[in-house]
Scaffold this active site. Structure first.
Site, PDB file in Angstrom:
ATOM      1  N   HIS A 306       0.850  -1.197   0.000  1.00 57.06           N
ATOM      2  CA  HIS A 306       0.000   0.000   0.000  1.00 57.06           C
ATOM      3  C   HIS A 306       0.875   1.233   0.000  1.00 57.06           C
ATOM      4  O   HIS A 306       1.934   1.241   0.638  1.00 57.06           O
ATOM      5  CB  HIS A 306      -0.922   0.014   1.233  1.00 57.06           C
ATOM      6  CG  HIS A 306      -2.065   0.954   1.071  1.00 57.06           C
ATOM      7  ND1 HIS A 306      -1.974   2.286   1.393  1.00 57.06           N
ATOM      8  CD2 HIS A 306      -3.297   0.749   0.565  1.00 57.06           C
ATOM      9  CE1 HIS A 306      -3.133   2.862   1.101  1.00 57.06           C
ATOM     10  NE2 HIS A 306      -3.948   1.970   0.599  1.00 57.06           N
ATOM     11  N   ASP A 363      -7.949  -5.435  -0.342  1.00 52.85           N
ATOM     12  CA  ASP A 363      -8.425  -6.283  -1.433  1.00 52.85           C
ATOM     13  C   ASP A 363      -8.042  -7.754  -1.275  1.00 52.85           C
ATOM     14  O   ASP A 363      -8.444  -8.581  -2.080  1.00 52.85           O
ATOM     15  CB  ASP A 363      -7.853  -5.770  -2.775  1.00 52.85           C
ATOM     16  CG  ASP A 363      -8.426  -4.416  -3.140  1.00 52.85           C
ATOM     17  OD1 ASP A 363      -9.643  -4.238  -2.965  1.00 52.85           O
ATOM     18  OD2 ASP A 363      -7.664  -3.537  -3.582  1.00 52.85           O
TER      19      ASP A 363
END
Ligand code: CMC
Length: 423
Positions: A306, A363
């Site tokens: 991320h 996700d």
């Protein structure tokens, strides 16, 4: 900390004010940099650039914290409804029951699609990806609701907001119904937002649909967890498009396109396809870990890493627990959940991932829940978009109310200098 930053360039010293956020972040205000020095900053991917001041969402990437309007994400996911969170994000206050009733009933009134819009969705080839269909249908909403939003009218703004909140879930559900050859269904006004969405997604022709609390609770939680995430790629897109004074639906349509990419929201579909491929290949997670680390191989471990979280993604923690719960409650044993856990275990002990601070993101486990609910893999990113609508709306509204200037970055030109045609 001091109030000023200094920059020395070509032997001259310049002074720039610091801007401090309510959680202690510090920004160097370089609005006058080019005018004063003739130079610009260069920051591909905007890794160090604050594009705005915002009071909506706070996240601390080092501590793994995420808050909407000051409320911790785990508290909201546990105790609030998606519509309450939507109201909170957009209007800045947790709604009273009166505000909530008004909001919910205004959204219900908008929960219908013009038959011509349904025809537009139906006319896409059956192979069309639903993200493309949704981006186009959101843009097409403008044609069916031609009045533009006067941003200084609260009433106008409210109408535009409840319209997109009312119509988007129907477009999503209809996109799925089209994929599974089911006809358009009307909303049932006796149901709440999430129940209605579940009924529209899962009702088959000629049969009653029985609500399943395991599914509606999980959907509520997942939509809340996806509702906003400050200045990510799609949200920045929405703000930049809206900064040209393009309307709300045009801006959101652009946000949907940005979200579609596999490095952003499209990762949830990519994760599931990756887990399926690993499972089909005999579950050899080590082989895929090696591919992810090989700089000559374009393969990345999807659902890992991320831009901001460098410790853990708090949304992923909640989603992993929810996946365990939902699969157990629905009595589903999905071998890809074992593959996912195996990959996570190995990655957390692997130097490559540890050094780069790569952890599962939002996700990684969400698709496993959607799959257990019977949702086709192409719809996963669409569900991310459904959750993100309130965030995009809130960010668009804040940008317009703050009267932000048009988004227009500079560049450092590296092409040919002036030359003439040789003839
Ligand atoms: N697998 C293997 N290596 C990775 C991965 C990964 N998933 N993610 C980052 N790296 C490596 C990357 O190769 C680089 O290595 P090096 O320093 O040796 O060049 C280093 O880690 C830093 O990566 P980066 O690409 O510079 O980081 P970024 O901040 O630009 O990208 C990211 C962040 C999310 C795009 C990236 O981690 C990625 O591609 N992840 C996989 C896709 C994914 O899961 N996306 C969903 C993000 S969360 C949902 C959302 O809000 O969008």
């Amino acid at each position: 900390m001091a109030d000023t930053a200094f920059l020395e360039l070509d032997g001259k010293r310049y002074e720039f004010p610091l801007v401090k956020g309510s959680e202690g972040e510090v920004g160097i205000d370089i609005k006058t940099l080019r005018a004063q020095t003739g130079a610009v900053t260069l920051d591909p991917g905007f890794k160090n650039t604050g594009s705005c001041q915002s009071a909506i969402t706070f996240l601390d990437g080092e501590k793994g914290e995420l808050r909407y309007r000051g409320y911790a994400i785990d508290e909201l996911a546990e105790k609030a409804s998606f519509l309450e969170v939507a109201y909170l994000l957009i209007f800045g206050v947790f709604p009273t029951s009166e505000q909530m009733q008004k909001f919910e009933s205004a959204i219900k009134k908008e929960a219908v699609l013009d038959p011509n819009l349904v025809r537009i969705i139906d006319s896409f080839p059956s192979s069309a990806h639903p993200m493309g269909v949704l981006s186009s249908a959101t843009s097409a909403l403008i044609a069916f609701n031609p009045s533009s939003v006067n941003v200084s009218s609260e009433e106008d703004m409210y109408r535009a907001i409840v319209r997109i909140m009312g119509k988007f879930p129907i477009m999503v559900a209809h996109a799925q119904r089209k994929m599974t050859n089911q006809p358009y269904v009307q909303v049932d006004t006796s149901l709440n937002y999430i129940e209605n969405f579940a009924a529209m997604m899962f009702k088959t022709q000629g049969k009653e649909y029985t609500q399943n609390a395991i599914i509606t609770d999980a959907l509520n939680k997942l939509l809340i967890l996806h509702a906003d995430h400050e200045q990510n790629c799609s949200t920045s897109t929405v703000r930049v498009v809206g900064s040209s004074h393009a309307g709300l639906y045009a801006s959101i349509s652009a946000g949907i396109s940005a979200l579609w990419g596999p490095l952003h929201g499209g990762a949830n579909q990519a994760v599931l396809e990756m887990l399926e491929a690993i499972e089909k290949d005999g579950g050899d997670t080590k082989k895929y870990m090696a591919k992810a680390k090989d700089k000559n191989d374009p393969f990345r471990l999807m659902g890992f890493g991320h831009r901001v979280y460098k410790n853990f993604d708090p949304r992923a923690k909640i989603i992993k627990l929810t996946a365990d719960q939902v699969l157990a409650d629905l009595g589903v044993h999905d071998p890809i959940l074992d593959v996912a856990k195996g990959l996570e275990r190995e990655a957390l002990e692997d130097n490559y991932f540890v050094e780069r601070k790569l952890y599962p993101n939002v996700d990684f486990y969400s698709g496993i829940i959607y799959r257990a609910m019977g949702i086709p893999v192409e719809m996963f990113t669409v569900l991310f978009a459904l959750g993100r609508i309130p965030g995009w709306v809130a960010q668009w509204r804040e940008m317009r109310l703050n009267n932000e200037p048009i988004g227009r970055p500079r560049q450092i030109y590296t092409g040919e200098t002036l030359r003439s045609l040789d003839r």
